[in-house]
Design a protein around this motif. Structure first.
Motif, PDB file in Angstrom:
ATOM      1  N   LEU A 293      51.439  32.163  32.995  1.00  0.00           N
ATOM      2  CA  LEU A 293      52.321  31.097  32.867  1.00  0.00           C
ATOM      3  C   LEU A 293      53.221  31.203  31.633  1.00  0.00           C
ATOM      4  O   LEU A 293      54.295  30.821  31.502  1.00  0.00           O
ATOM      5  CB  LEU A 293      51.770  29.552  33.050  1.00  0.00           C
ATOM      6  N   ARG A 294      52.646  31.956  30.747  1.00  0.00           N
ATOM      7  CA  ARG A 294      53.390  32.246  29.435  1.00  0.00           C
ATOM      8  C   ARG A 294      53.017  33.704  29.099  1.00  0.00           C
ATOM      9  O   ARG A 294      52.045  34.098  29.515  1.00  0.00           O
ATOM     10  CB  ARG A 294      53.064  31.272  28.365  1.00  0.00           C
ATOM     11  N   PRO A 295      54.002  34.541  28.271  1.00  0.00           N
ATOM     12  CA  PRO A 295      53.612  35.647  28.056  1.00  0.00           C
ATOM     13  C   PRO A 295      52.204  35.821  26.969  1.00  0.00           C
ATOM     14  O   PRO A 295      52.434  34.805  26.198  1.00  0.00           O
ATOM     15  CB  PRO A 295      54.878  36.222  27.187  1.00  0.00           C
ATOM     16  N   GLN A 296      51.573  36.642  27.579  1.00  0.00           N
ATOM     17  CA  GLN A 296      50.394  36.808  26.689  1.00  0.00           C
ATOM     18  C   GLN A 296      50.546  37.556  25.294  1.00  0.00           C
ATOM     19  O   GLN A 296      51.429  38.669  25.408  1.00  0.00           O
ATOM     20  CB  GLN A 296      49.134  37.630  27.643  1.00  0.00           C
ATOM     21  N   THR A 297      50.066  37.130  24.383  1.00  0.00           N
ATOM     22  CA  THR A 297      50.377  37.766  23.167  1.00  0.00           C
ATOM     23  C   THR A 297      49.485  38.710  22.510  1.00  0.00           C
ATOM     24  O   THR A 297      49.712  39.718  21.853  1.00  0.00           O
ATOM     25  CB  THR A 297      50.759  36.662  21.852  1.00  0.00           C
ATOM     26  N   GLY A 298      47.980  38.490  22.697  1.00  0.00           N
ATOM     27  CA  GLY A 298      47.123  39.290  22.262  1.00  0.00           C
ATOM     28  C   GLY A 298      46.348  40.112  23.238  1.00  0.00           C
ATOM     29  O   GLY A 298      47.078  40.204  24.500  1.00  0.00           O
ATOM     30  N   PRO A 299      45.313  40.754  23.070  1.00  0.00           N
ATOM     31  CA  PRO A 299      44.671  41.646  24.060  1.00  0.00           C
ATOM     32  C   PRO A 299      44.022  40.755  25.234  1.00  0.00           C
ATOM     33  O   PRO A 299      43.735  41.218  26.272  1.00  0.00           O
ATOM     34  CB  PRO A 299      43.629  42.181  23.440  1.00  0.00           C
ATOM     35  N   THR A 300      43.553  39.551  24.909  1.00  0.00           N
ATOM     36  CA  THR A 300      42.938  38.543  25.841  1.00  0.00           C
ATOM     37  C   THR A 300      44.185  37.167  26.104  1.00  0.00           C
ATOM     38  O   THR A 300      44.638  36.813  25.075  1.00  0.00           O
ATOM     39  CB  THR A 300      41.680  38.189  25.453  1.00  0.00           C
ATOM     40  N   PRO A 301      44.082  36.677  27.223  1.00  0.00           N
ATOM     41  CA  PRO A 301      44.919  35.474  27.429  1.00  0.00           C
ATOM     42  C   PRO A 301      44.015  34.282  26.748  1.00  0.00           C
ATOM     43  O   PRO A 301      42.809  34.392  26.679  1.00  0.00           O
ATOM     44  CB  PRO A 301      45.104  35.532  28.968  1.00  0.00           C
ATOM     45  N   GLU A 302      44.687  33.098  26.705  1.00  0.00           N
ATOM     46  CA  GLU A 302      44.028  31.924  26.489  1.00  0.00           C
ATOM     47  C   GLU A 302      43.899  30.962  27.733  1.00  0.00           C
ATOM     48  O   GLU A 302      44.611  31.493  28.764  1.00  0.00           O
ATOM     49  CB  GLU A 302      44.926  31.037  25.648  1.00  0.00           C
ATOM     50  N   ALA A 303      42.855  30.442  27.872  1.00  0.00           N
ATOM     51  CA  ALA A 303      42.467  29.649  29.136  1.00  0.00           C
ATOM     52  C   ALA A 303      43.549  29.293  29.799  1.00  0.00           C
ATOM     53  O   ALA A 303      43.746  28.954  30.824  1.00  0.00           O
ATOM     54  CB  ALA A 303      41.227  28.718  28.967  1.00  0.00           C
ATOM     55  N   GLY A 304      44.613  28.386  28.991  1.00  0.00           N
ATOM     56  CA  GLY A 304      45.410  27.506  29.665  1.00  0.00           C
ATOM     57  C   GLY A 304      46.694  28.208  30.074  1.00  0.00           C
ATOM     58  O   GLY A 304      47.971  27.862  30.651  1.00  0.00           O
ATOM     59  N   GLN A 305      46.867  29.660  29.565  1.00  0.00           N
ATOM     60  CA  GLN A 305      48.073  30.502  29.591  1.00  0.00           C
ATOM     61  C   GLN A 305      47.914  31.180  30.807  1.00  0.00           C
ATOM     62  O   GLN A 305      48.920  31.617  31.546  1.00  0.00           O
ATOM     63  CB  GLN A 305      47.773  31.647  28.749  1.00  0.00           C
ATOM     64  N   VAL A 306      46.876  31.159  31.726  1.00  0.00           N
ATOM     65  CA  VAL A 306      46.777  31.912  32.960  1.00  0.00           C
ATOM     66  C   VAL A 306      46.066  31.139  34.021  1.00  0.00           C
ATOM     67  O   VAL A 306      45.250  30.064  33.763  1.00  0.00           O
ATOM     68  CB  VAL A 306      46.019  33.274  33.131  1.00  0.00           C
ATOM     69  N   GLN A 307      46.162  31.420  35.528  1.00  0.00           N
ATOM     70  CA  GLN A 307      45.725  30.632  36.300  1.00  0.00           C
ATOM     71  C   GLN A 307      45.119  31.852  37.315  1.00  0.00           C
ATOM     72  O   GLN A 307      45.839  32.712  37.712  1.00  0.00           O
ATOM     73  CB  GLN A 307      46.879  29.904  37.319  1.00  0.00           C
ATOM     74  N   ASP A 308      44.127  31.569  38.019  1.00  0.00           N
ATOM     75  CA  ASP A 308      43.412  32.592  38.958  1.00  0.00           C
ATOM     76  C   ASP A 308      43.404  31.903  40.322  1.00  0.00           C
ATOM     77  O   ASP A 308      43.441  30.796  40.524  1.00  0.00           O
ATOM     78  CB  ASP A 308      42.043  32.880  38.479  1.00  0.00           C
ATOM     79  N   VAL A 309      43.996  32.798  41.400  1.00  0.00           N
ATOM     80  CA  VAL A 309      43.656  32.521  42.933  1.00  0.00           C
ATOM     81  C   VAL A 309      42.428  33.440  43.295  1.00  0.00           C
ATOM     82  O   VAL A 309      42.957  34.433  43.150  1.00  0.00           O
ATOM     83  CB  VAL A 309      44.825  32.250  43.563  1.00  0.00           C
ATOM     84  N   ILE A 310      41.493  32.750  43.761  1.00  0.00           N
ATOM     85  CA  ILE A 310      40.427  33.805  44.427  1.00  0.00           C
ATOM     86  C   ILE A 310      40.226  33.496  45.972  1.00  0.00           C
ATOM     87  O   ILE A 310      40.172  32.283  46.304  1.00  0.00           O
ATOM     88  CB  ILE A 310      39.038  33.801  43.982  1.00  0.00           C
ATOM     89  N   CYS A 311      40.798  34.496  46.453  1.00  0.00           N
ATOM     90  CA  CYS A 311      40.982  34.341  48.371  1.00  0.00           C
ATOM     91  C   CYS A 311      39.784  35.130  49.018  1.00  0.00           C
ATOM     92  O   CYS A 311      39.848  36.419  48.600  1.00  0.00           O
ATOM     93  CB  CYS A 311      42.462  34.741  48.499  1.00  0.00           C
ATOM     94  N   TRP A 312      38.928  34.364  49.522  1.00  0.00           N
ATOM     95  CA  TRP A 312      37.861  35.236  50.250  1.00  0.00           C
ATOM     96  C   TRP A 312      38.156  35.631  51.459  1.00  0.00           C
ATOM     97  O   TRP A 312      38.875  35.197  52.281  1.00  0.00           O
ATOM     98  CB  TRP A 312      36.735  33.959  50.419  1.00  0.00           C
ATOM     99  N   ILE A 313      38.114  37.142  51.615  1.00  0.00           N
ATOM    100  CA  ILE A 313      38.526  37.806  52.959  1.00  0.00           C
ATOM    101  C   ILE A 313      37.330  38.105  53.516  1.00  0.00           C
ATOM    102  O   ILE A 313      37.653  39.220  54.330  1.00  0.00           O
ATOM    103  CB  ILE A 313      39.460  38.842  52.696  1.00  0.00           C
ATOM    104  N   GLY A 314      35.971  37.960  53.223  1.00  0.00           N
ATOM    105  CA  GLY A 314      35.097  38.507  53.847  1.00  0.00           C
ATOM    106  C   GLY A 314      34.813  38.132  55.402  1.00  0.00           C
ATOM    107  O   GLY A 314      34.031  38.786  55.983  1.00  0.00           O
ATOM    108  N   GLY A 315      35.641  37.131  55.730  1.00  0.00           N
ATOM    109  CA  GLY A 315      35.538  36.956  57.184  1.00  0.00           C
ATOM    110  C   GLY A 315      36.220  37.596  58.336  1.00  0.00           C
ATOM    111  O   GLY A 315      36.388  37.386  59.312  1.00  0.00           O
ATOM    112  N   PHE A 316      37.146  38.754  57.605  1.00  0.00           N
ATOM    113  CA  PHE A 316      37.785  39.453  58.509  1.00  0.00           C
ATOM    114  C   PHE A 316      38.025  40.873  58.256  1.00  0.00           C
ATOM    115  O   PHE A 316      37.604  41.181  57.250  1.00  0.00           O
ATOM    116  CB  PHE A 316      39.661  38.965  58.639  1.00  0.00           C
TER     117      PHE A 316
END
Ligand SMILES: [Zn+2]
Length: 316
Positions: A293-316
């Motif tokens: 959501l904002r540019p990352q400044t260091g080698p790791t992001p901050e928790a509030g800086q990124v969002q994840d989507v995990i899409c389960w595709i095991g069913g097809f």
């Protein structure tokens, strides 16, 4: 969720100590892979829509929407985002080959330990019997529990079995490292980010088996080179518990019934969040979309800086 696909053991081994580690280490030589740049350091030169088939001729400069950016490319409209995401989903699913699920032959742990002279055939037999009777637990746990074999020796045997180093937990900072990988993956695949060295190298620890599929996905998404290794169970478990209690990025879980449905859901997420960067990688039966959501400044992001989507595709 099943663990699929492991690299074949590499017979070329050298022995050294990891910096800051008193542990025995067996690094696995690996060919150099191309690792994408760390998010935040990507060049902002792409001012035209990244969809090669886009006919609008929009330049980012003249368009009110400066985001989303997907895999380094800005898209001028929802339709163009959809083209980019669909093609990335196709790419990830094409990578889902049977070879990943192929059984790789590893020397069984017990035999390896007998061969090394670390246990006797009698000890192995008793541990196997106890494991069978209990119907649970790893062989290594039974060898330590009832035969008094040292945990260090079991971990060392596992590292020979996987041709990987045994890693230490010195200077472990769960709060800084947790935002690197979704909590769900750390939990499901018994993984633990250990530390980032020199801003470019992530040491990724596992309890008793490596997961190269997860390691490769982390390389591609985080833009860090990943070195995988094993951590002694008695150190791993409390450290993982501490890490699972840390703050992780927000995650949206989706279950998709088909490839088009998964792509459509991911497009919706990208268009809603309008990230300044986003990347897609497959982790076994999941597609993992990470959005900055904002540019990352260091080698790791901050928790509030990124969002994840995990899409389960095991069913097809
Ligand atoms: Zn476009």
């Amino acid at each position: 969720m099943s663990l699929l696909g492991f690299r074949s053991p590499d017979s070329r081994r050298t022995v050294r100590s990891l910096p800051g580690s008193g542990e025995f280490a067996v690094p696995r030589p690996e060919p150099l892979r191309r690792v994408p740049p760390a998010p935040g350091s990507w060049p902002r030169l792409l001012v035209a829509c990244a969809n090669p088939g886009c006919g609008s001729g929009w330049l980012q400069l003249w368009r009110s929407r400066s985001a989303p950016v997907f895999e380094g490319g800005w898209s001028c409209s929802r339709e163009c985002t959809s083209v980019l995401v669909r093609s990335a989903v196709r790419r990830e699913l094409e990578g889902r080959t049977p070879s990943e699920a192929a059984h790789r032959h590893r020397v069984p742990l017990g035999l390896l330990m007998i061969e090394q002279g670390w246990i006797t055939a009698r000890q192995l037999r008793r541990a196997l019997e106890a494991q069978r009777a209990a119907g649970s637990g790893r062989l290594g746990q039974w060898l330590t529990g009832i035969e008094g074999v040292s945990e260090q020796l079991v971990t060392r045997a596992l590292s020979l079995q996987w041709s990987c180093p045994v890693m230490a937990l010195d200077f472990h900072d769960p709060d800084a490292l947790a935002p690197l990988i979704p909590r769900l993956f750390l939990d499901a695949f018994s993984a633990l980010p250990l530390r980032v060295a020199g801003s470019r190298l992530l040491y990724l620890g596992f309890e008793d088996r490596l997961d190269p599929v997860l390691a490769l996905a982390v390389e591609r998404v985080a833009g860090l080179r990943v070195e995988s290794g094993l951590v002694r169970a008695s150190l791993f478990r409390p450290a993982q518990e501490r890490m699972l209690g840390a703050a992780f990025p927000a995650v949206e879980l989706i279950e998709a019934a088909s490839e088009p449905a998964s792509a459509a859901a991911l497009v919706r997420s990208v268009e809603r969040a309008r990230p300044v960067e986003s990347r897609l990688a497959r982790v076994h039966d999941c597609l993992w979309l990470r959005m900055w959501l904002r540019p990352q400044t260091g080698p790791t992001p901050e928790a509030g800086q990124v969002q994840d989507v995990i899409c389960w595709i095991g069913g097809f």
